[in-house]
Design a protein around this motif. Structure first.
Motif, short mmCIF file in Angstrom:
data_model
loop_
_atom_site.label_atom_id
_atom_site.label_comp_id
_atom_site.label_asym_id
_atom_site.label_seq_id
_atom_site.Cartn_x
_atom_site.Cartn_y
_atom_site.Cartn_z
N TYR A 189 -35.08 85.30 -16.74
CA TYR A 189 -33.71 85.93 -16.03
C TYR A 189 -34.84 86.15 -14.69
CZ TYR A 189 -31.95 89.77 -17.87
OH TYR A 189 -31.61 91.49 -18.38
N ILE A 190 -33.97 86.04 -13.53
CA ILE A 190 -34.20 86.76 -12.32
C ILE A 190 -32.50 87.71 -12.01
CG2 ILE A 190 -36.70 86.54 -11.69
CD1 ILE A 190 -33.44 85.56 -9.50
N VAL A 191 -32.54 88.48 -11.31
CA VAL A 191 -30.99 88.87 -10.69
C VAL A 191 -30.93 89.02 -9.13
CG1 VAL A 191 -29.61 90.75 -10.32
CG2 VAL A 191 -30.80 91.10 -12.22
N ARG A 192 -30.09 88.34 -8.68
CA ARG A 192 -29.99 88.66 -7.66
C ARG A 192 -29.35 88.73 -6.84
NH1 ARG A 192 -30.89 83.81 -3.07
NH2 ARG A 192 -29.98 83.79 -1.70
N HIS A 193 -29.48 89.93 -5.59
CA HIS A 193 -28.30 90.87 -5.51
C HIS A 193 -27.74 90.23 -4.23
CE1 HIS A 193 -31.52 92.95 -7.94
NE2 HIS A 193 -30.67 93.40 -8.64
N GLU A 194 -26.31 90.02 -3.98
CA GLU A 194 -26.10 89.32 -2.66
C GLU A 194 -25.35 91.00 -2.05
OE1 GLU A 194 -26.68 87.16 -2.13
OE2 GLU A 194 -27.20 85.77 -3.38
N PHE A 195 -25.56 91.05 -0.60
CA PHE A 195 -25.57 91.95 0.25
C PHE A 195 -24.72 91.29 1.41
CE2 PHE A 195 -29.07 93.61 -1.68
CZ PHE A 195 -28.86 94.85 -2.23
N ILE A 196 -23.36 91.77 2.17
CA ILE A 196 -22.31 91.16 3.15
C ILE A 196 -22.94 92.48 4.19
CG2 ILE A 196 -20.59 90.13 3.78
CD1 ILE A 196 -20.58 88.00 1.51
N GLY A 197 -22.87 92.07 5.29
CA GLY A 197 -22.57 93.89 6.27
C GLY A 197 -23.34 94.53 5.99
N GLY A 198 -24.34 94.63 5.01
CA GLY A 198 -25.30 94.82 4.30
C GLY A 198 -25.30 96.08 3.53
N LYS A 199 -24.07 95.99 2.86
CA LYS A 199 -23.24 96.32 1.80
C LYS A 199 -23.44 95.45 0.47
CE LYS A 199 -23.05 100.21 3.72
NZ LYS A 199 -23.28 101.37 3.56
N PHE A 200 -23.47 96.17 -0.85
CA PHE A 200 -24.10 95.89 -2.08
C PHE A 200 -22.43 94.64 -1.69
CE2 PHE A 200 -23.77 95.38 -6.38
CZ PHE A 200 -24.51 94.40 -7.10
N ILE A 201 -22.14 93.32 -2.70
CA ILE A 201 -21.36 92.59 -3.00
C ILE A 201 -21.02 92.40 -4.81
CG2 ILE A 201 -20.01 90.20 -2.71
CD1 ILE A 201 -19.59 92.40 -0.59
N TYR A 202 -22.68 91.67 -5.34
CA TYR A 202 -22.01 91.27 -6.21
C TYR A 202 -23.93 91.25 -6.75
CZ TYR A 202 -21.93 86.85 -5.64
OH TYR A 202 -21.61 85.47 -4.90
N GLY A 203 -24.15 90.90 -8.06
CA GLY A 203 -25.69 90.66 -8.77
C GLY A 203 -25.25 89.70 -9.45
N VAL A 204 -26.29 88.49 -9.31
CA VAL A 204 -26.01 87.05 -9.77
C VAL A 204 -26.84 87.18 -11.07
CG1 VAL A 204 -27.23 85.44 -8.23
CG2 VAL A 204 -25.70 84.74 -10.05
N PHE B 153 -33.02 99.55 3.03
CA PHE B 153 -33.39 98.35 4.20
C PHE B 153 -33.12 97.83 5.12
CE2 PHE B 153 -35.05 94.09 2.84
CZ PHE B 153 -36.44 93.51 3.55
N LEU B 154 -32.20 97.09 4.78
CA LEU B 154 -31.68 95.77 5.21
C LEU B 154 -30.97 96.43 6.66
CD1 LEU B 154 -28.49 94.36 3.17
CD2 LEU B 154 -31.55 93.15 3.94
N ALA B 155 -30.62 97.81 6.95
CA ALA B 155 -30.08 98.92 7.83
C ALA B 155 -31.44 98.51 8.90
CB ALA B 155 -29.97 99.35 7.73
N ASP B 156 -32.47 99.24 8.31
CA ASP B 156 -33.84 99.40 8.88
C ASP B 156 -34.20 98.14 9.83
OD1 ASP B 156 -33.90 101.71 8.32
OD2 ASP B 156 -35.12 102.00 7.23
N ASN B 157 -34.08 96.63 8.50
CA ASN B 157 -34.09 95.84 9.70
C ASN B 157 -33.20 95.05 10.17
OD1 ASN B 157 -37.88 94.90 8.50
ND2 ASN B 157 -36.06 96.30 7.26
N ASN B 158 -32.87 95.19 10.52
CA ASN B 158 -30.89 94.91 11.05
C ASN B 158 -30.68 93.16 10.74
OD1 ASN B 158 -29.35 94.50 12.80
ND2 ASN B 158 -30.70 93.24 14.58
N ILE B 159 -30.08 93.23 9.36
CA ILE B 159 -30.17 92.55 8.28
C ILE B 159 -28.84 92.40 7.99
CG2 ILE B 159 -30.64 91.15 5.91
CD1 ILE B 159 -33.93 91.99 6.83
N GLN B 160 -28.49 91.51 8.07
CA GLN B 160 -26.68 92.49 7.64
C GLN B 160 -26.01 90.98 6.50
OE1 GLN B 160 -27.32 91.13 11.06
NE2 GLN B 160 -27.09 93.65 10.97
N VAL B 161 -26.99 90.24 6.01
CA VAL B 161 -26.15 89.27 5.10
C VAL B 161 -27.67 88.73 4.69
CG1 VAL B 161 -25.30 87.13 4.31
CG2 VAL B 161 -24.23 88.81 5.88
#
Length: 311
Positions: free
Chosen positions: A185-200, A255-263
């Motif tokens: 298995y792998i874990v996918r880490h979801e972010f919205i607004g640059g903040k962690f929501i959950y891991g699947v 990392f997301l903030a530095d690269n201007n990624i929000q979702v």
């Protein structure tokens, strides 16, 4: 009237977001960017612009959607519009090499990787990697495109010189260290607004061509992502982890903030020594409805609320 504009190229992937926007009574408009025009001398409308263009657009015959979207994003950014996942996010979406360099700059480890252009260079890259087994993947991909496992350079050479060789859309193939996880298995880490929501947790026992979306076409077949049926008796294919927040989350948010990624969704695999590696950043993230129903966490609802808040 100011509204939310969703920039995309795949109607099947926007259905759930539209439903949530409607549920919240938010004004929105869909911009399908497979074809179109943009008057660069005009003033863009007011609103919040959310970019959902995918690296796999060419697999749906939308070959130049990312390039056209980049022109649209340049226009929007020139006029100071609020853009979610702007031009920098798009550049990372369509290039794993860009992803890995940005992740490494943030201190996040990635598998050892060599980018190659040309068949002879691809074979030489595998020799230079000096690791077996190893995998190949497309630099601009999606849906597991071009991901193959090889036990030797000779095996790769046979494949590369065959009629079945899978040519990348941008010509660049990555030769990559194979990370063998102690469990499939792998874990996918979801972010919205640059903040962690959950891991699947994603079951990979049947390969890596599984995405969290409810509809995900792979070579004219549909991956079984909208099912909670167990795989090989292990558990559901997609499982949202409870009370999960690993130590590296703050680094990923930076990392997301530095690269201007929000979702985004960031996929991570862990080896048998407990070392983690990020190997994919998906800025066109989707969510599995069955897994969310069980966990009572809803990514598209959170995303709609986030966009509404910006509006």
């Amino acid at each position: 009237m100011s509204k939310i504009y969703v920039l995309h190229e795949n109607n099947e992937w926007t259905v759930h977001l539209e439903r949530r926007l409607q549920e919240l009574g938010l004004p929105y408009e869909m911009w399908h960017l497979d074809q179109g025009t943009v008057d660069l001398s005009a003033i863009p409308p007011e609103g919040v612009f959310y970019n959902r263009i995918s690296a796999s657009s060419h697999t749906r015959d939308h070959r130049f959607a990312p390039e056209f979207t980049e022109a649209v994003l340049a226009w929007l950014e020139r006029h100071g519009r609020t853009v979610i996942n702007g031009s920098r996010a798009l550049r990372l979406e369509v290039s794993k090499a860009n992803q890995y360099m940005a992740l490494n700059a943030a201190g996040i480890p990635t598998p050892k990787t060599i980018a190659a252009l040309g068949k002879a260079q691809l074979i030489e890259a595998a020799r230079s990697l000096n690791m077996t087994p190893f995998i190949t993947k497309h630099n601009r991909a999606g849906k597991g495109q071009g991901v193959y496992l090889f036990d030797s350079v000779e095996e790769l050479e046979t494949y590369v010189n065959s009629t079945g060789f899978d040519e990348p859309v941008d010509g660049i193939t990555l030769v990559q260290q194979y990370i063998k996880a102690p469990e499939p298995y792998i874990v996918r880490h979801e972010f919205i607004g640059g903040k962690f929501i959950y891991g699947v947790k994603v079951d990979t026992s049947k390969g890596f061509e599984l995405c969290p979306a409810d509809v995900c076409s792979i070579e004219d077949q549909f991956c079984p992502t909208n099912s909670s049926a167990p795989t090989q008796g292990v558990g559901p294919k997609f499982e949202i982890l409870k009370d999960y927040k690993p130590d590296f989350i703050e680094m990923m948010e930076a990392f997301l903030a530095d690269n201007n990624i929000q979702v985004a969704g960031i996929e991570v695999i862990t080896d048998d020594a407990g070392r983690y590696y990020a190997y994919d950043v998906n800025t066109n993230t989707n969510y599995n409805s069955d897994a969310e129903a069980i966990a009572q966490q809803f990514g598209m609802l959170e995303l709609a609320k986030y966009l509404g808040g910006l509006l």
